[in-house]
Design an enzyme around this catalytic site. Structure first.
Site, PDB file in Angstrom:
ATOM      1  N   PRO A   9       0.799  -1.474   0.047  1.00  8.35           N
ATOM      2  CA  PRO A   9      -0.071  -0.027  -0.024  1.00  8.35           C
ATOM      3  C   PRO A   9       0.607   1.199  -0.029  1.00  8.35           C
ATOM      4  O   PRO A   9       1.885   1.377   0.668  1.00  8.35           O
ATOM      5  CB  PRO A   9      -0.683  -0.195   1.283  1.00  8.35           C
ATOM      6  CG  PRO A   9      -0.127  -1.098   2.175  1.00  8.35           C
ATOM      7  CD  PRO A   9       0.531  -1.932   1.146  1.00  8.35           C
ATOM      8  N   ASN A  10       0.459   2.066  -0.722  1.00  6.11           N
ATOM      9  CA  ASN A  10       0.826   3.482  -1.030  1.00  6.11           C
ATOM     10  C   ASN A  10       2.144   3.713  -1.671  1.00  6.11           C
ATOM     11  O   ASN A  10       2.581   4.778  -2.173  1.00  6.11           O
ATOM     12  CB  ASN A  10       0.946   4.234   0.428  1.00  6.11           C
ATOM     13  CG  ASN A  10      -0.105   4.276   1.243  1.00  6.11           C
ATOM     14  OD1 ASN A  10      -1.061   5.051   0.782  1.00  6.11           O
ATOM     15  ND2 ASN A  10      -0.190   3.857   2.363  1.00  6.11           N
ATOM     16  N   ARG A  17       4.823  10.753  -2.805  1.00 12.27           N
ATOM     17  CA  ARG A  17       4.464  10.496  -1.107  1.00 12.27           C
ATOM     18  C   ARG A  17       5.929  10.887  -0.460  1.00 12.27           C
ATOM     19  O   ARG A  17       7.031  10.252  -0.776  1.00 12.27           O
ATOM     20  CB  ARG A  17       4.341   8.840  -1.214  1.00 12.27           C
ATOM     21  CG  ARG A  17       4.315   8.671  -0.054  1.00 12.27           C
ATOM     22  CD  ARG A  17       4.360   7.022   0.111  1.00 12.27           C
ATOM     23  NE  ARG A  17       4.223   6.390   1.492  1.00 12.27           N
ATOM     24  CZ  ARG A  17       4.208   5.218   1.702  1.00 12.27           C
ATOM     25  NH1 ARG A  17       4.853   4.410   1.053  1.00 12.27           N
ATOM     26  NH2 ARG A  17       4.064   4.897   3.088  1.00 12.27           N
ATOM     27  N   TYR A  22      10.978   8.892   0.777  1.00 11.05           N
ATOM     28  CA  TYR A  22      11.025   7.852  -0.110  1.00 11.05           C
ATOM     29  C   TYR A  22      11.779   8.231  -1.625  1.00 11.05           C
ATOM     30  O   TYR A  22      11.945   7.348  -2.378  1.00 11.05           O
ATOM     31  CB  TYR A  22       9.576   7.489  -0.260  1.00 11.05           C
ATOM     32  CG  TYR A  22       8.856   6.575   0.935  1.00 11.05           C
ATOM     33  CD1 TYR A  22       9.340   5.651   1.292  1.00 11.05           C
ATOM     34  CD2 TYR A  22       7.917   7.288   1.614  1.00 11.05           C
ATOM     35  CE1 TYR A  22       8.845   5.050   2.679  1.00 11.05           C
ATOM     36  CE2 TYR A  22       7.374   7.045   2.695  1.00 11.05           C
ATOM     37  CZ  TYR A  22       7.933   5.718   3.097  1.00 11.05           C
ATOM     38  OH  TYR A  22       7.547   5.379   4.456  1.00 11.05           O
ATOM     39  N   ASN A  73       8.110  -5.727  -0.761  1.00 11.55           N
ATOM     40  CA  ASN A  73       7.949  -4.572  -0.056  1.00 11.55           C
ATOM     41  C   ASN A  73       6.542  -4.412   0.568  1.00 11.55           C
ATOM     42  O   ASN A  73       5.772  -4.135  -0.295  1.00 11.55           O
ATOM     43  CB  ASN A  73       8.504  -3.330  -0.659  1.00 11.55           C
ATOM     44  CG  ASN A  73       8.409  -1.943   0.289  1.00 11.55           C
ATOM     45  OD1 ASN A  73       7.816  -2.133   1.408  1.00 11.55           O
ATOM     46  ND2 ASN A  73       8.915  -0.969  -0.199  1.00 11.55           N
ATOM     47  N   ALA A  76       3.260  -0.802   4.949  1.00  9.85           N
ATOM     48  CA  ALA A  76       2.570  -0.934   6.239  1.00  9.85           C
ATOM     49  C   ALA A  76       2.368  -2.316   6.837  1.00  9.85           C
ATOM     50  O   ALA A  76       2.303  -2.578   8.214  1.00  9.85           O
ATOM     51  CB  ALA A  76       1.471   0.238   6.540  1.00  9.85           C
ATOM     52  N   GLU A  97      12.700  -9.486   1.951  1.00 10.58           N
ATOM     53  CA  GLU A  97      11.952  -8.318   2.470  1.00 10.58           C
ATOM     54  C   GLU A  97      12.721  -6.808   2.308  1.00 10.58           C
ATOM     55  O   GLU A  97      14.040  -6.963   2.601  1.00 10.58           O
ATOM     56  CB  GLU A  97      11.802  -8.515   3.905  1.00 10.58           C
ATOM     57  CG  GLU A  97      11.322  -7.278   4.612  1.00 10.58           C
ATOM     58  CD  GLU A  97      10.951  -7.613   6.133  1.00 10.58           C
ATOM     59  OE1 GLU A  97      11.161  -8.246   6.785  1.00 10.58           O
ATOM     60  OE2 GLU A  97      10.632  -6.276   6.700  1.00 10.58           O
ATOM     61  N   HIS A  99      12.783  -2.579   2.358  1.00 11.18           N
ATOM     62  CA  HIS A  99      12.248  -1.188   2.471  1.00 11.18           C
ATOM     63  C   HIS A  99      13.047  -0.055   2.192  1.00 11.18           C
ATOM     64  O   HIS A  99      14.215  -0.150   2.085  1.00 11.18           O
ATOM     65  CB  HIS A  99      12.006  -1.284   4.041  1.00 11.18           C
ATOM     66  CG  HIS A  99      10.996  -2.066   4.669  1.00 11.18           C
ATOM     67  ND1 HIS A  99       9.765  -2.314   4.602  1.00 11.18           N
ATOM     68  CD2 HIS A  99      11.380  -3.088   5.335  1.00 11.18           C
ATOM     69  CE1 HIS A  99       9.192  -3.315   5.061  1.00 11.18           C
ATOM     70  NE2 HIS A  99      10.292  -3.805   5.604  1.00 11.18           N
ATOM     71  N   ARG A 106      13.236   5.267  11.974  1.00 12.78           N
ATOM     72  CA  ARG A 106      12.107   6.012  11.988  1.00 12.78           C
ATOM     73  C   ARG A 106      11.114   5.607  13.392  1.00 12.78           C
ATOM     74  O   ARG A 106      11.751   4.938  14.365  1.00 12.78           O
ATOM     75  CB  ARG A 106      11.166   5.616  10.822  1.00 12.78           C
ATOM     76  CG  ARG A 106      12.423   6.104   9.389  1.00 12.78           C
ATOM     77  CD  ARG A 106      11.356   5.698   8.253  1.00 12.78           C
ATOM     78  NE  ARG A 106      10.145   6.514   8.048  1.00 12.78           N
ATOM     79  CZ  ARG A 106       9.248   6.225   7.267  1.00 12.78           C
ATOM     80  NH1 ARG A 106       9.419   5.307   6.565  1.00 12.78           N
ATOM     81  NH2 ARG A 106       8.125   7.142   7.298  1.00 12.78           N
TER      82      ARG A 106
HETATM   83  C1  DQA Z   1       8.139   0.971   3.597  1.00 14.38           C
HETATM   84  C2  DQA Z   1       8.338   1.339   5.265  1.00 14.38           C
HETATM   85  C3  DQA Z   1       7.112   1.209   5.908  1.00 14.38           C
HETATM   86  O1  DQA Z   1       7.084   1.487   7.317  1.00 14.38           O
HETATM   87  C4  DQA Z   1       5.811   2.017   5.340  1.00 14.38           C
HETATM   88  O2  DQA Z   1       4.666   1.947   6.137  1.00 14.38           O
HETATM   89  C5  DQA Z   1       5.931   2.053   3.918  1.00 14.38           C
HETATM   90  C6  DQA Z   1       7.106   1.727   3.178  1.00 14.38           C
HETATM   91  C7  DQA Z   1       9.497   1.396   2.967  1.00 14.38           C
HETATM   92  O3  DQA Z   1       9.953   0.922   1.750  1.00 14.38           O
HETATM   93  O4  DQA Z   1      10.448   2.165   3.448  1.00 14.38           O
HETATM   94  O5  DQA Z   1       4.731   2.050   3.238  1.00 14.38           O
HETATM   95  O6  DQA Z   1       7.963  -0.282   3.624  1.00 14.38           O
END
Ligand code: DQA
Length: 143
Positions: A9-10, A17, A22, A73, A76, A97, A99, A106
């Site tokens: 998501p997002n 964003r 990011y 990825n 959240a 995994e 990020h 953070r």
């Molecule tokens: C994320 C880190 C997560 O905490 C966050 O909710 C994201 C992006 C990252 O790629 O840094 O949506 O996975």
């Protein structure tokens, strides 16, 4: 030799964003970056993004059934989705995994991942450059 890159998501809003966190690369740019890396590495790469948890669960089932390595990825969902974890746990192939941001510098709630102990390895905090790094490792080690 095919890898699924699955973004949660997002992440479709990359570039717009929180660019200070990011970066300015868009999700379309990220797709191009991954496909280019795949071409260089001699593997096929398919990048997908969803804001719907069940869709991600379905893609993980597809990877499990098809024996496909995964770069995940989960955004959240990383921090609390047992459904995503249970789906990822069915993989018999490597799962990385990833990020974009360094979640450990953070908020406290980002320090916990329900995926890390079932992941093959983690790539955290290298921005979108983490994706080609993950693909490179998979190209050398997943088959
Ligand atoms: C994320 C880190 C997560 O905490 C966050 O909710 C994201 C992006 C990252 O790629 O840094 O949506 O996975």
């Amino acid at each position: 030799r095919k890898v699924l890159v699955l973004n949660g998501p997002n992440l479709g809003r990359l570039g717009r964003r929180e660019p200070d966190v990011y970066g300015s690369t868009t999700h379309d740019d990220l797709v191009a970056l991954c496909e280019r890396a795949g071409a260089e590495l001699g593997i096929s790469v398919e990048v997908r993004q969803t804001d719907h948890e069940g869709e991600l669960v379905g893609w993980l089932h597809e990877a499990a059934d098809g024996g496909l390595p995964v770069v995940l990825n989960a955004g959240a969902w990383t921090h609390y989705s047992i459904a995503v974890r249970d789906a990822a746990a069915q993989l018999t192939t490597p799962m990385i995994e990833l990020h974009i941001s360094n979640v450990h510098r953070r908020e406290e709630f980002r320090h916990r991942s329900v995926l890390s102990d079932i992941a093959t390895g983690l790539i955290v905090g290298f921005g979108v450059d983490g994706y080609p790094l993950a693909l490179r490792w998979l190209a050398r080690n997943a088959w």
